[in-house]
Scaffold this motif. Structure first.
Motif, PDB file in Angstrom:
ATOM      1  N   LEU A   1       0.823  -1.210   0.000  1.00  0.00           N
ATOM      2  CA  LEU A   1       0.000   0.000   0.000  1.00  0.00           C
ATOM      3  C   LEU A   1       0.857   1.259   0.000  1.00  0.00           C
ATOM      4  CD1 LEU A   1      -2.769  -1.101   2.528  1.00  0.00           C
ATOM      5  CD2 LEU A   1      -2.882  -1.071   0.036  1.00  0.00           C
ATOM      6  N   GLN A   2       1.973   1.247   0.715  1.00  0.00           N
ATOM      7  CA  GLN A   2       2.827   2.425   0.769  1.00  0.00           C
ATOM      8  C   GLN A   2       3.591   2.638  -0.529  1.00  0.00           C
ATOM      9  OE1 GLN A   2       5.301   2.206   4.263  1.00  0.00           O
ATOM     10  NE2 GLN A   2       3.571   2.103   5.647  1.00  0.00           N
ATOM     11  N   GLU A   3       4.046   1.534  -1.150  1.00  0.00           N
ATOM     12  CA  GLU A   3       4.779   1.662  -2.404  1.00  0.00           C
ATOM     13  C   GLU A   3       3.896   2.181  -3.526  1.00  0.00           C
ATOM     14  OE1 GLU A   3       6.634  -1.979  -3.444  1.00  0.00           O
ATOM     15  OE2 GLU A   3       8.255  -1.775  -1.997  1.00  0.00           O
ATOM     16  N   LYS A   4       2.634   1.781  -3.498  1.00  0.00           N
ATOM     17  CA  LYS A   4       1.728   2.158  -4.580  1.00  0.00           C
ATOM     18  C   LYS A   4       0.999   3.471  -4.293  1.00  0.00           C
ATOM     19  CE  LYS A   4       2.895  -1.823  -6.128  1.00  0.00           C
ATOM     20  NZ  LYS A   4       4.044  -1.891  -7.036  1.00  0.00           N
ATOM     21  N   GLY A   5       1.055   3.937  -3.065  1.00  0.00           N
ATOM     22  CA  GLY A   5       0.362   5.168  -2.703  1.00  0.00           C
ATOM     23  C   GLY A   5       1.324   6.207  -2.163  1.00  0.00           C
ATOM     24  N   THR A   6       0.764   7.274  -1.620  1.00  0.00           N
ATOM     25  CA  THR A   6       1.592   8.374  -1.107  1.00  0.00           C
ATOM     26  C   THR A   6       1.391   8.590   0.384  1.00  0.00           C
ATOM     27  OG1 THR A   6      -0.169   9.953  -1.681  1.00  0.00           O
ATOM     28  CG2 THR A   6       1.552   9.576  -3.326  1.00  0.00           C
ATOM     29  N   HIS A   7       0.517   7.818   1.000  1.00  0.00           N
ATOM     30  CA  HIS A   7       0.222   7.990   2.411  1.00  0.00           C
ATOM     31  C   HIS A   7       0.793   6.814   3.207  1.00  0.00           C
ATOM     32  CE1 HIS A   7      -2.800  10.383   0.279  1.00  0.00           C
ATOM     33  NE2 HIS A   7      -2.875  11.136   1.342  1.00  0.00           N
ATOM     34  N   ALA A   8       1.431   7.153   4.315  1.00  0.00           N
ATOM     35  CA  ALA A   8       2.010   6.113   5.164  1.00  0.00           C
ATOM     36  C   ALA A   8       0.901   5.364   5.896  1.00  0.00           C
ATOM     37  CB  ALA A   8       2.970   6.746   6.165  1.00  0.00           C
ATOM     38  N   VAL A   9       1.110   4.068   6.084  1.00  0.00           N
ATOM     39  CA  VAL A   9       0.139   3.270   6.814  1.00  0.00           C
ATOM     40  C   VAL A   9       0.896   2.253   7.651  1.00  0.00           C
ATOM     41  CG1 VAL A   9      -0.079   1.659   4.871  1.00  0.00           C
ATOM     42  CG2 VAL A   9      -1.847   1.723   6.610  1.00  0.00           C
ATOM     43  N   GLU A  10       0.456   2.077   8.872  1.00  0.00           N
ATOM     44  CA  GLU A  10       1.083   1.104   9.765  1.00  0.00           C
ATOM     45  C   GLU A  10      -0.004   0.184  10.301  1.00  0.00           C
ATOM     46  OE1 GLU A  10       3.861   0.928  13.792  1.00  0.00           O
ATOM     47  OE2 GLU A  10       3.733   2.779  12.628  1.00  0.00           O
ATOM     48  N   LEU A  11       0.024  -1.060   9.885  1.00  0.00           N
ATOM     49  CA  LEU A  11      -1.002  -2.021  10.264  1.00  0.00           C
ATOM     50  C   LEU A  11      -0.554  -2.843  11.461  1.00  0.00           C
ATOM     51  CD1 LEU A  11      -1.872  -3.305   6.675  1.00  0.00           C
ATOM     52  CD2 LEU A  11      -3.212  -1.709   8.059  1.00  0.00           C
ATOM     53  N   ASN A  12      -1.533  -3.267  12.253  1.00  0.00           N
ATOM     54  CA  ASN A  12      -1.240  -4.183  13.357  1.00  0.00           C
ATOM     55  C   ASN A  12      -2.300  -5.280  13.370  1.00  0.00           C
ATOM     56  OD1 ASN A  12      -3.517  -3.404  15.218  1.00  0.00           O
ATOM     57  ND2 ASN A  12      -2.453  -1.427  15.164  1.00  0.00           N
ATOM     58  N   ALA A  13      -2.056  -6.310  14.162  1.00  0.00           N
ATOM     59  CA  ALA A  13      -2.931  -7.490  14.154  1.00  0.00           C
ATOM     60  C   ALA A  13      -4.365  -7.143  14.525  1.00  0.00           C
ATOM     61  CB  ALA A  13      -2.372  -8.550  15.098  1.00  0.00           C
ATOM     62  N   GLN A  14      -4.554  -6.190  15.427  1.00  0.00           N
ATOM     63  CA  GLN A  14      -5.904  -5.841  15.866  1.00  0.00           C
ATOM     64  C   GLN A  14      -6.717  -5.169  14.773  1.00  0.00           C
ATOM     65  OE1 GLN A  14      -6.479  -4.055  19.739  1.00  0.00           O
ATOM     66  NE2 GLN A  14      -4.545  -4.896  20.499  1.00  0.00           N
ATOM     67  N   ASN A  15      -6.068  -4.699  13.710  1.00  0.00           N
ATOM     68  CA  ASN A  15      -6.814  -4.149  12.579  1.00  0.00           C
ATOM     69  C   ASN A  15      -7.564  -5.247  11.829  1.00  0.00           C
ATOM     70  OD1 ASN A  15      -4.005  -1.997  11.837  1.00  0.00           O
ATOM     71  ND2 ASN A  15      -5.782  -1.545  13.100  1.00  0.00           N
ATOM     72  N   PHE A  16      -7.100  -6.500  11.950  1.00  0.00           N
ATOM     73  CA  PHE A  16      -7.658  -7.601  11.179  1.00  0.00           C
ATOM     74  C   PHE A  16      -8.453  -8.609  12.005  1.00  0.00           C
ATOM     75  CE2 PHE A  16      -4.268  -6.041   8.479  1.00  0.00           C
ATOM     76  CZ  PHE A  16      -4.778  -6.170   7.195  1.00  0.00           C
ATOM     77  N   ILE A  17      -8.025  -8.857  13.230  1.00  0.00           N
ATOM     78  CA  ILE A  17      -8.673  -9.869  14.064  1.00  0.00           C
ATOM     79  C   ILE A  17      -9.000  -9.267  15.426  1.00  0.00           C
ATOM     80  CG2 ILE A  17      -7.612 -11.826  12.887  1.00  0.00           C
ATOM     81  CD1 ILE A  17      -5.518 -11.964  15.064  1.00  0.00           C
ATOM     82  N   SER A  18      -9.801  -9.964  16.184  1.00  0.00           N
ATOM     83  CA  SER A  18     -10.239  -9.450  17.484  1.00  0.00           C
ATOM     84  C   SER A  18      -9.050  -9.211  18.404  1.00  0.00           C
ATOM     85  CB  SER A  18     -11.204 -10.433  18.142  1.00  0.00           C
ATOM     86  OG  SER A  18     -10.531 -11.631  18.479  1.00  0.00           O
ATOM     87  N   ALA A  19      -9.242  -8.310  19.354  1.00  0.00           N
ATOM     88  CA  ALA A  19      -8.168  -7.964  20.285  1.00  0.00           C
ATOM     89  C   ALA A  19      -7.693  -9.180  21.071  1.00  0.00           C
ATOM     90  CB  ALA A  19      -8.652  -6.870  21.238  1.00  0.00           C
ATOM     91  N   SER A  20      -8.614 -10.046  21.469  1.00  0.00           N
ATOM     92  CA  SER A  20      -8.238 -11.229  22.251  1.00  0.00           C
ATOM     93  C   SER A  20      -7.365 -12.174  21.431  1.00  0.00           C
ATOM     94  CB  SER A  20      -9.488 -11.960  22.743  1.00  0.00           C
ATOM     95  OG  SER A  20     -10.302 -12.359  21.652  1.00  0.00           O
ATOM     96  N   CYS A  21      -7.717 -12.379  20.149  1.00  0.00           N
ATOM     97  CA  CYS A  21      -6.904 -13.236  19.277  1.00  0.00           C
ATOM     98  C   CYS A  21      -5.566 -12.588  18.972  1.00  0.00           C
ATOM     99  CB  CYS A  21      -7.640 -13.537  17.983  1.00  0.00           C
ATOM    100  SG  CYS A  21      -9.069 -14.619  18.167  1.00  0.00           S
ATOM    101  N   ALA A  22      -5.580 -11.283  18.748  1.00  0.00           N
ATOM    102  CA  ALA A  22      -4.344 -10.573  18.419  1.00  0.00           C
ATOM    103  C   ALA A  22      -3.353 -10.616  19.574  1.00  0.00           C
ATOM    104  CB  ALA A  22      -4.666  -9.133  18.046  1.00  0.00           C
TER     105      ALA A  22
END
Length: 333
Positions: free
Chosen positions: A264-285
């Motif tokens: 996403l960063q290489e193809k775009g111009t905005h920085a993004v920082e993903l973490n596990a909680q963005n994708f799965i529940s907090a308890s699983c993460a």
């Protein structure tokens, strides 16, 4: 060959219409817009998947990991060569870097695909074979054909084959039942009232308009301005697809997040920082180790239920800007 009817109003489509019938001309623009958006979004997905697979190949090679299915070139299958199937194929040949030899077609009338065979695309009528060979399989068949098609595919689909359905009137939950498969993406388009549909009137030759900046902006999934909108669920399902591809490649969760962020960063111009909680529940993460792969995500659930990723993207403007920038960059590339 020059168009001898160019400029002759008496030969135009609108000439033979009554005033009442002319009120529905916007439907032609809407149909053209749907075709454009469907093909553009499919190309966007293929470009993301292809980029990710290249990154995974480089990443695993640097670490001396064992080769996996992701090490070979991406194989795309298209089932059905009606109007949409042909337009999709032309779009992939024109806008993606997928080699013609890596695109397979299953059509009930292979003789109608001669022009594509001559370009290097492999054309045949064998749905089961297509299912066994494709990494991404586009369904471009009629709803009435779907039960038979799914019966052909069901026993041959790899769990890791991403099925992308253009078949209307069949929800993703029903399709999952017919295929016995949960790695399915189905775009759901909605229409916004107004004059915005007029932007699609120029979509008579898809090959030439796929590079039009105005139409690319109008079709951007998160900022659509052409009267055709694509739900946030589709964007989330695309990102979950990338996550599943990392899981298949046995990448640890930390590496998976790093590679998706890089795309996403290489193809775009905005920085993004993903973490596990963005994708799965907090308890699983919280219990997921950095070297442990993410669990497999059902795309059926991702498109029909609320997800952490949906909540994250809807509330995070920089992330939405990043995705939009990546789309515009890839489609204008």
């Amino acid at each position: 060959m020059a168009d001898v009817t160019a400029g002759l109003n008496s030969f135009s489509f609108e000439t033979g219409l009554t005033e009442e019938e002319k009120k529905f001309i916007y439907l032609r623009a809407r149909a053209a817009g749907l075709t454009f958006c469907g093909c553009a979004h499919a190309v966007f997905l293929c470009k993301l998947v292809q980029s990710l697979r290249c990154m995974i190949k480089s990443h695993t090679a640097n670490r001396g990991s064992l080769a996996s299915k992701e090490d070979r070139d991406l194989c795309v299958g298209i089932l059905g060569m009606g109007h949409l199937g042909k337009q999709l194929l032309r779009s992939l040949l024109e806008k993606s870097s997928i080699k013609p030899s890596d695109i397979k077609i299953s059509s009930r009338r292979p003789e109608s695909t001669v022009e594509f065979s001559q370009a290097g695309v492999e054309c045949f009528f064998n749905n089961s074979r297509l299912a066994a060979e494709a990494d991404i399989l586009f369904l471009c068949c009629l709803p009435s054909h779907l039960p038979k098609v799914c019966a052909d595919l069901r026993s041959y689909l790899s769990k890791h084959c991403l099925v992308y359905s253009f078949t209307s009137a069949v929800p993703v939950t029903r399709l999952a039942q017919l295929l016995g498969h949960d790695f399915i993406l189905k775009p759901q388009y909605d229409f916004v009232t107004g004059d915005a549909a007029e932007v699609w009137r120029s979509c008579t030759h898809l090959k030439t308009v796929l590079t039009d900046p105005l139409l690319i902006r109008a079709s951007c999934p998160l900022t659509a301005s052409g009267g055709i909108s694509l739900g946030l669920n589709w964007v989330c399902a695309v990102l979950y697809s990338l996550l599943n591809i990392c899981t298949v490649a046995r990448l640890g969760s930390s590496d998976a997040l790093c590679l998706i962020s890089r795309i996403l960063q290489e193809k775009g111009t905005h920085a993004v920082e993903l973490n596990a909680q963005n994708f799965i529940s907090a308890s699983c993460a919280s219990s997921l180790l950095s070297e442990e792969p993410f669990p497999w995500i059902s795309l059926t659930d991702a498109q029909t239920k609320d997800t952490p990723l949906q909540s994250f993207i809807s509330s995070d403007k920089p992330m939405r800007q990043c995705i939009s920038a990546a789309y515009k960059f890839l489609m204008q590339d």
